[in-house]
Design an enzyme around this catalytic site. Structure first.
Site, PDB file in Angstrom:
ATOM      1  CG  ASP A   1      32.063 -39.711  72.167  1.00 31.78           C
ATOM      2  OD1 ASP A   1      33.278 -39.951  72.310  1.00 31.78           O
ATOM      3  OD2 ASP A   1      31.191 -40.207  72.903  1.00 31.78           O
TER       4      ASP A   1
ATOM      5  CG  HIS B   1      25.472 -41.027  78.725  1.00 34.40           C
ATOM      6  ND1 HIS B   1      25.671 -40.458  79.956  1.00 34.40           N
ATOM      7  CD2 HIS B   1      26.693 -41.067  78.141  1.00 34.40           C
ATOM      8  CE1 HIS B   1      26.950 -40.174  80.127  1.00 34.40           C
ATOM      9  NE2 HIS B   1      27.592 -40.542  79.033  1.00 34.40           N
TER      10      HIS B   1
ATOM     11  CG  ASP C   1      23.109 -40.493  82.351  1.00 30.54           C
ATOM     12  OD1 ASP C   1      23.856 -41.223  81.667  1.00 30.54           O
ATOM     13  OD2 ASP C   1      22.975 -39.271  82.133  1.00 30.54           O
TER      14      ASP C   1
ATOM     15  CD  GLU D   1      24.508 -36.484  78.077  1.00 32.73           C
ATOM     16  OE1 GLU D   1      24.361 -37.457  78.830  1.00 32.73           O
ATOM     17  OE2 GLU D   1      25.430 -35.658  78.210  1.00 32.73           O
TER      18      GLU D   1
END
Length: 261
Positions: free
Chosen positions: A69, A140, A138, A145
């Site tokens: 990314d 991801h 979380d 996400e």
């Protein structure tokens, strides 16, 4: 899916680097295509890979890389760009050919076209042999996400407030300074790799590890998708297992044998 548990981050990094080096060194013929992450999780692994290279035990001359990314709107020379991160922490210290390094361009005029071209470049290289990754608190994977499609491909993604808060430490502690969007490979892009290796360390990642290992495959924890991959490994430290059942930990330690603590 394998869960390889080590005592601490240092041992996780050493094992992961050795695993990647073995894959590169035993690869024959066409270039080895390696997917790479940024963030704190792979830093130890990158240091170990650099040491293996300097010791003459590993060459990246026949390696092609694709990063996961990049922030939208940050030039490559920005101190917090992932271009800068990769060159500072890995590429400048090894013998990789610059033309074999692929990182999404967050300054592209047409971000959607940039993402489509990235997928085409991966395909033209023959696909990713091994995708190394980390995980968010979380669960991801890359910038996929919670709520992301599990068949997604490289695209532009809006970052959650939690992610911007987590990354604010790199932007003077101000979440507002963290770009609100990023270009990221999709869950489907990662799943198309022939191997996936994910680093998960520290207590803050314990719930993510629990959800990924003991929970069902769920788009609210995109890391859980690797349960469906034929050749996936999560490498973690003891602290990251805090939320796992005792039986789960014993099971995976028993499979891996005495080599892991």
């Amino acid at each position: 899916m394998r869960l390889v548990i080590h005592e601490d981050y240092e041992k996780v990094s050493r094992w992961t680097a050795a695993y990647i080096a073995e894959r590169i060194n035993t690869h024959k013929g066409k270039p080895f295509v390696l997917g790479l992450p940024t963030g704190s999780s792979p830093l130890g692994t990158y240091k170990e890979l650099i040491q293996l290279h300097k010791a003459g035990k590993l060459s990246f001359a026949n390696v092609i890389t694709f990063n996961m990314d990049e922030y939208a709107g940050l030039p490559a020379d920005h101190e917090q760009s992932y271009h800068r991160f990769m060159w500072d922490n890995l590429f400048s210290h090894i013998d990789i050919d610059k033309k074999n390094v692929h990182i999404l361009n967050g300054m592209a005029k047409d971000l959607k076209a940039e993402c489509a071209a990235y997928e085409e470049a991966i395909s033209a290289a023959g696909g990713i042999d091994l995708f190394l990754g980390g995980a968010g608190a979380d669960g991801h994977l890359a910038f996929n996400e919670p709520g992301s499609s599990l068949v997604s491909r490289t695209r532009v993604k809006t970052l959650t407030h939690d992610t911007r808060i987590a990354n604010a430490r790199f932007f003077g502690g101000d979440p507002v300074k963290v770009p609100g969007t990023a270009l990221t490979v999709g869950v489907g892009t990662v799943m198309s790799a022939r191997e996936v290796v994910i680093i998960v360390t520290g207590h803050t990642k314990a719930r993510a590890l629990r959800d990924a290992v003991e929970g069902g495959v769920n788009h609210m924890c995109t890391l859980s998708c690797i349960q469906m991959h034929q050749h996936a490994i999560i490498v973690c430290d003891e602290t990251a297992t805090d939320e796992l059942k005792v039986g789960t930990v014993r099971y995976f330690k028993g499979i891996e044998g005495p080599g892991c603590s």
